[in-house]
Design an enzyme around this catalytic site. Structure first.
Site, PDB file in Angstrom:
ATOM      1  N   PHE A 149     113.222 106.281  -5.356  1.00 50.40           N
ATOM      2  CA  PHE A 149     112.610 106.751  -6.610  1.00 50.40           C
ATOM      3  C   PHE A 149     111.718 105.694  -7.252  1.00 50.40           C
ATOM      4  O   PHE A 149     110.853 106.021  -8.055  1.00 50.40           O
ATOM      5  CB  PHE A 149     113.715 107.155  -7.611  1.00 50.40           C
ATOM      6  N   LYS A 173     110.024 112.586   3.112  1.00 42.97           N
ATOM      7  CA  LYS A 173     111.133 113.085   2.279  1.00 42.97           C
ATOM      8  C   LYS A 173     111.223 112.101   1.109  1.00 42.97           C
ATOM      9  O   LYS A 173     111.877 111.068   1.201  1.00 42.97           O
ATOM     10  CB  LYS A 173     112.422 113.109   3.106  1.00 42.97           C
ATOM     11  N   GLU A 176     114.235 112.779  -4.658  1.00 44.59           N
ATOM     12  CA  GLU A 176     114.292 114.038  -5.411  1.00 44.59           C
ATOM     13  C   GLU A 176     114.172 113.800  -6.913  1.00 44.59           C
ATOM     14  O   GLU A 176     114.032 114.728  -7.685  1.00 44.59           O
ATOM     15  CB  GLU A 176     115.579 114.812  -5.078  1.00 44.59           C
ATOM     16  N   ARG A 177     114.215 112.509  -7.331  1.00 49.95           N
ATOM     17  CA  ARG A 177     114.149 112.242  -8.775  1.00 49.95           C
ATOM     18  C   ARG A 177     112.712 112.269  -9.291  1.00 49.95           C
ATOM     19  O   ARG A 177     112.478 112.594 -10.442  1.00 49.95           O
ATOM     20  CB  ARG A 177     114.768 110.879  -9.082  1.00 49.95           C
ATOM     21  N   SER A 226     118.548 102.117  -1.012  1.00 49.06           N
ATOM     22  CA  SER A 226     119.677 101.196  -1.204  1.00 49.06           C
ATOM     23  C   SER A 226     120.302 100.827   0.150  1.00 49.06           C
ATOM     24  O   SER A 226     120.178 101.573   1.134  1.00 49.06           O
ATOM     25  CB  SER A 226     120.711 101.839  -2.116  1.00 49.06           C
ATOM     26  N   CYS A 281     112.647  96.397  -6.195  1.00 50.75           N
ATOM     27  CA  CYS A 281     113.409  95.672  -5.159  1.00 50.75           C
ATOM     28  C   CYS A 281     112.979  94.212  -5.112  1.00 50.75           C
ATOM     29  O   CYS A 281     113.644  93.387  -4.508  1.00 50.75           O
ATOM     30  CB  CYS A 281     113.207  96.313  -3.804  1.00 50.75           C
ATOM     31  N   GLU A 383     123.800  94.266  -6.319  1.00 48.70           N
ATOM     32  CA  GLU A 383     122.507  94.620  -6.932  1.00 48.70           C
ATOM     33  C   GLU A 383     122.757  95.459  -8.184  1.00 48.70           C
ATOM     34  O   GLU A 383     123.448  96.476  -8.117  1.00 48.70           O
ATOM     35  CB  GLU A 383     121.665  95.426  -5.926  1.00 48.70           C
TER      36      GLU A 383
HETATM   37  P1  NAD Z   1     118.737 105.585  -2.592  1.00 48.45           P
HETATM   38  O1  NAD Z   1     119.289 104.866  -1.430  1.00 48.45           O
HETATM   39  O2  NAD Z   1     119.690 106.265  -3.524  1.00 48.45           O
HETATM   40  O3  NAD Z   1     117.735 106.746  -2.105  1.00 48.45           O
HETATM   41  C1  NAD Z   1     116.695 106.499  -1.192  1.00 48.45           C
HETATM   42  C2  NAD Z   1     116.427 107.767  -0.399  1.00 48.45           C
HETATM   43  O4  NAD Z   1     117.597 108.121   0.336  1.00 48.45           O
HETATM   44  C3  NAD Z   1     116.064 108.965  -1.262  1.00 48.45           C
HETATM   45  O5  NAD Z   1     115.035 109.687  -0.638  1.00 48.45           O
HETATM   46  C4  NAD Z   1     117.357 109.765  -1.318  1.00 48.45           C
HETATM   47  O6  NAD Z   1     117.143 111.156  -1.444  1.00 48.45           O
HETATM   48  C5  NAD Z   1     118.014 109.445   0.008  1.00 48.45           C
HETATM   49  N1  NAD Z   1     119.479 109.470  -0.069  1.00 48.45           N
HETATM   50  C6  NAD Z   1     120.239 109.162  -1.154  1.00 48.45           C
HETATM   51  N2  NAD Z   1     121.546 109.303  -0.859  1.00 48.45           N
HETATM   52  C7  NAD Z   1     121.611 109.697   0.423  1.00 48.45           C
HETATM   53  C8  NAD Z   1     122.707 110.003   1.318  1.00 48.45           C
HETATM   54  N3  NAD Z   1     123.975 109.922   0.916  1.00 48.45           N
HETATM   55  N4  NAD Z   1     122.413 110.357   2.581  1.00 48.45           N
HETATM   56  C9  NAD Z   1     121.127 110.434   2.988  1.00 48.45           C
HETATM   57  N5  NAD Z   1     120.069 110.166   2.200  1.00 48.45           N
HETATM   58  C10 NAD Z   1     120.301 109.805   0.932  1.00 48.45           C
HETATM   59  O7  NAD Z   1     117.786 104.565  -3.373  1.00 48.45           O
HETATM   60  P2  NAD Z   1     117.057 104.759  -4.764  1.00 48.45           P
HETATM   61  O8  NAD Z   1     118.078 104.712  -5.848  1.00 48.45           O
HETATM   62  O9  NAD Z   1     116.136 105.921  -4.707  1.00 48.45           O
HETATM   63  O10 NAD Z   1     116.145 103.440  -4.806  1.00 48.45           O
HETATM   64  C11 NAD Z   1     116.603 102.208  -5.270  1.00 48.45           C
HETATM   65  C12 NAD Z   1     117.035 101.316  -4.134  1.00 48.45           C
HETATM   66  O11 NAD Z   1     115.966 101.112  -3.223  1.00 48.45           O
HETATM   67  C13 NAD Z   1     117.418  99.910  -4.595  1.00 48.45           C
HETATM   68  O12 NAD Z   1     118.559  99.504  -3.891  1.00 48.45           O
HETATM   69  C14 NAD Z   1     116.210  99.069  -4.231  1.00 48.45           C
HETATM   70  O13 NAD Z   1     116.473  97.712  -4.040  1.00 48.45           O
HETATM   71  C15 NAD Z   1     115.797  99.725  -2.954  1.00 48.45           C
HETATM   72  N6  NAD Z   1     114.405  99.437  -2.623  1.00 48.45           N
HETATM   73  C16 NAD Z   1     114.168  98.605  -1.582  1.00 48.45           C
HETATM   74  C17 NAD Z   1     112.863  98.281  -1.229  1.00 48.45           C
HETATM   75  C18 NAD Z   1     112.584  97.365  -0.073  1.00 48.45           C
HETATM   76  O14 NAD Z   1     111.454  97.356   0.404  1.00 48.45           O
HETATM   77  N7  NAD Z   1     113.546  96.601   0.402  1.00 48.45           N
HETATM   78  C19 NAD Z   1     111.802  98.814  -1.967  1.00 48.45           C
HETATM   79  C20 NAD Z   1     112.089  99.677  -3.029  1.00 48.45           C
HETATM   80  C21 NAD Z   1     113.404  99.990  -3.347  1.00 48.45           C
END
Ligand code: NAD
Length: 498
Positions: A149, A173, A176-177, A226, A281, A383
């Site tokens: 998101f 994909k 969804e937020r 994450s 991140c 984090e």
């Molecule tokens: P998230 O892991 O909750 O979601 C990321 C994606 O995974 C979304 O599209 C979501 O729909 C999907 N997802 C969520 N739960 C899932 C599940 N149980 N099974 C399968 N798919 C699922 O992350 P977020 O809250 O959207 O984003 C924040 C996180 O992203 C933080 O941890 C941040 O550090 C990380 N991030 C990392 C980078 C990098 O390049 N390392 C860059 C940006 C964000």
């Protein structure tokens, strides 16, 4: 109230699964729309579409493909302001910050206009008698991206641009937020001349993600989010025989040496720690002053700056940062602040009770600052992803270097110093993927690659830069011999260059 479906085969289509999620406006907590959550069957339909369109696109010469990206850049420029506003309303970041989100994505699109050059193979003339060897990079076919998101324009563009300019069809994909901007990006690509079916946006949650991971026609998956989900996607995707790269969470340290310019350091920490409410991140979440005097000076200078941070709705251009993305995110971050107090860290600025007048249902909190955090505390290890900065005091440079080096995460790190020798030693020895020297958020520019180490990244190749083209293509090497080089008789010994 907007109804957001999917973008499949060049068109907006309504969801048919019967499942949907609310799209919220974090600045006031209202529901501004509904986004469809795709079923396995809807994902399959998108993949079929992409699979049918991909060979024609792959056969289009790379310069023509690059022209679509050029046109896309033009179209985005024309609606930059409204796109940034849409992004800010769904995400919660301020409009100027939302513009930066879009811009960092466009810089990768600009880089990918060089695809004709980046896709060139190698050639060796006369590797043996009458033998030439050459290589070519070919697209993988249908590939996918699953994005978080917190950068709803930048990260989708980091995936889409290299994948499609290399001749693949792409399934996105998004989170969804905040699906609004990714959907608009897809429409703009079609307006820019991208053939239907080459870029599809399928909205959804775990069901859609699992459908990607299980689909035999999807050859590669690039994920950002994450760490627990990154690990899940990496293992399940690899087990299914796909090429997978996953970028996860972070805990980015900034080391402050005694000779650092304190004013510059504090400015940098304030921006990198609290910008976008810490939901980056590459946000700095740990400050490590070296020596007690440095620590005392730093904390003394930070306190009034954190206290005077201006929190505001996303539409207030003078706000330093806006609300968090959801009520759950707000509760989680405040929970970490409570935990830090219980663990014995010293909460020197407490933003937990901040209320935004006129926006009481928004997901706001003020900046928080902890002093005397120690490496055994959970607020140090995990984090937080919010406007919370922890100061961990180190006695020596070696103690400071050890902290990011031994931390589970290894996304970004920075050192602030005037000592070139210390900076050079730090850059070479620290076990973190992206390093800043007097630069607090060292996100590499588009023509370098972006990626962390350790628990921040799974897979071999980074995102954007030349690695993106390696990830979204496969190399074929051709060894050819013409009659002038053919010896008489069968050869039973493995050919060598002797
Ligand atoms: P998230 O892991 O909750 O979601 C990321 C994606 O995974 C979304 O599209 C979501 O729909 C999907 N997802 C969520 N739960 C899932 C599940 N149980 N099974 C399968 N798919 C699922 O992350 P977020 O809250 O959207 O984003 C924040 C996180 O992203 C933080 O941890 C941040 O550090 C990380 N991030 C990392 C980078 C990098 O390049 N390392 C860059 C940006 C964000």
């Amino acid at each position: 109230m907007r109804d957001i479906g999917h973008f499949i085969g060049g068109k907006n289509v309504a969801g048919t699964s019967g499942r949907s999620a609310d799209v919220l406006m974090p600045m006031d907590g209202t529901v501004q729309g509904k986004v469809a959550l795709a079923s396995k069957e809807e994902m399959r339909a998108a993949v079929e579409n992409a699979k049918a369109a991909q060979p024609g696109w792959a056969a289009t010469n790379p310069q023509r493909r690059a022209r679509v990206l050029m046109k896309f850049l033009d179209l985005v420029q024309q609606e930059y302001d409204s796109l940034a506003e849409l992004l800010a309303r769904e995400h919660g970041k301020t409009v100027p910050d939302a513009k930066g989100d879009i811009q960092r994505g466009l810089e990768v699109v600009e880089f990918c206009i060089g695809a004709p050059h980046l896709l060139k193979g190698e050639f060796t003339d006369g590797a043996g008698p009458g033998i030439d060897v050459y290589s070519m990079r070919q697209p993988l076919g249908v590939v996918a991206g699953i994005t978080p998101f917190n950068f709803p324009a930048m990260i989708p563009l980091w995936k889409i641009a290299p994948a499609i300019s290399a001749g693949n069809a792409f399934i996105l994909k998004p989170s969804e937020r905040d699906p609004g901007v990714p959907m608009r990006i897809a429409e703009l690509f079609i307006e820019a001349g991208l053939p239907e079916g080459i870029l599809n946006v399928v909205n959804g949650d775990k069901e859609a993600v699992d459908a990607i991971l299980d689909d035999p026609d999807i050859k590669a998956v690039g994920f950002v989010g994450s760490t627990p989900i990154a690990e899940y996607i990496y293992s399940r995707g690899c087990a299914a025989g796909k090429r997978v790269q996953c970028f996860g969470g972070a805990k980015n340290h900034m080391i402050i040496m005694p000779d650092a310019d304190m004013e510059q350091t504090v400015d940098a920490l304030i921006g990198a720690g609290y910008g976008s409410a810490g939901e980056r991140c590459m946000a700095i979440s740990v400050a490590v002053p070296v020596g007690q005097q440095t620590a005392d000076r730093l904390v003394e200078a930070l306190i009034p700056r954190v206290e005077s941070l201006k929190v505001g709705p996303s539409t207030d251009p003078s706000a330093d940062f806006g609300p968090l993305v959801t009520q759950q995110a707000l509760d989680r971050v405040k929970g970490y602040v409570d935990l830090g107090v219980e663990e014995g860290a010293q909460l020197v600025v407490d933003g937990r009770d901040f209320k935004m007048q006129g926006y009481e249902n928004g997901y706001y909190m003020g900046g928080c600052l902890f002093d005397n955090v120690t490496p055994d505390m959970r607020i140090y290890k995990e984090e937080i992803f919010g406007p919370v900065l922890s100061v961990v005091r180190a006695d020596t440079y070696e103690d400071a270097l050890k902290l990011p080096t031994e931390h589970e995460y290894g996304n970004g790190v920075a050192i602030f110093t005037r000592d070139g020798d210390a900076a050079r030693d730090f850059a070479s020895r620290v076990q973190v993927g992206m390093v800043g020297v007097n630069v607090p958020i060292p996100v590499p520019i588009a023509y370098y690659t972006f990626g962390g180490w350790k628990g921040s990244s799974f897979g071999d190749l980074n995102q954007h830069g030349p690695d993106a083209f390696r990830f979204y293509t496969k190399t074929k090497t051709i060894t050819s011999r013409w009659p002038s080089g053919v010896k008489e008789g069968a050869e039973f010994v493995i050919p060598t260059m002797n």
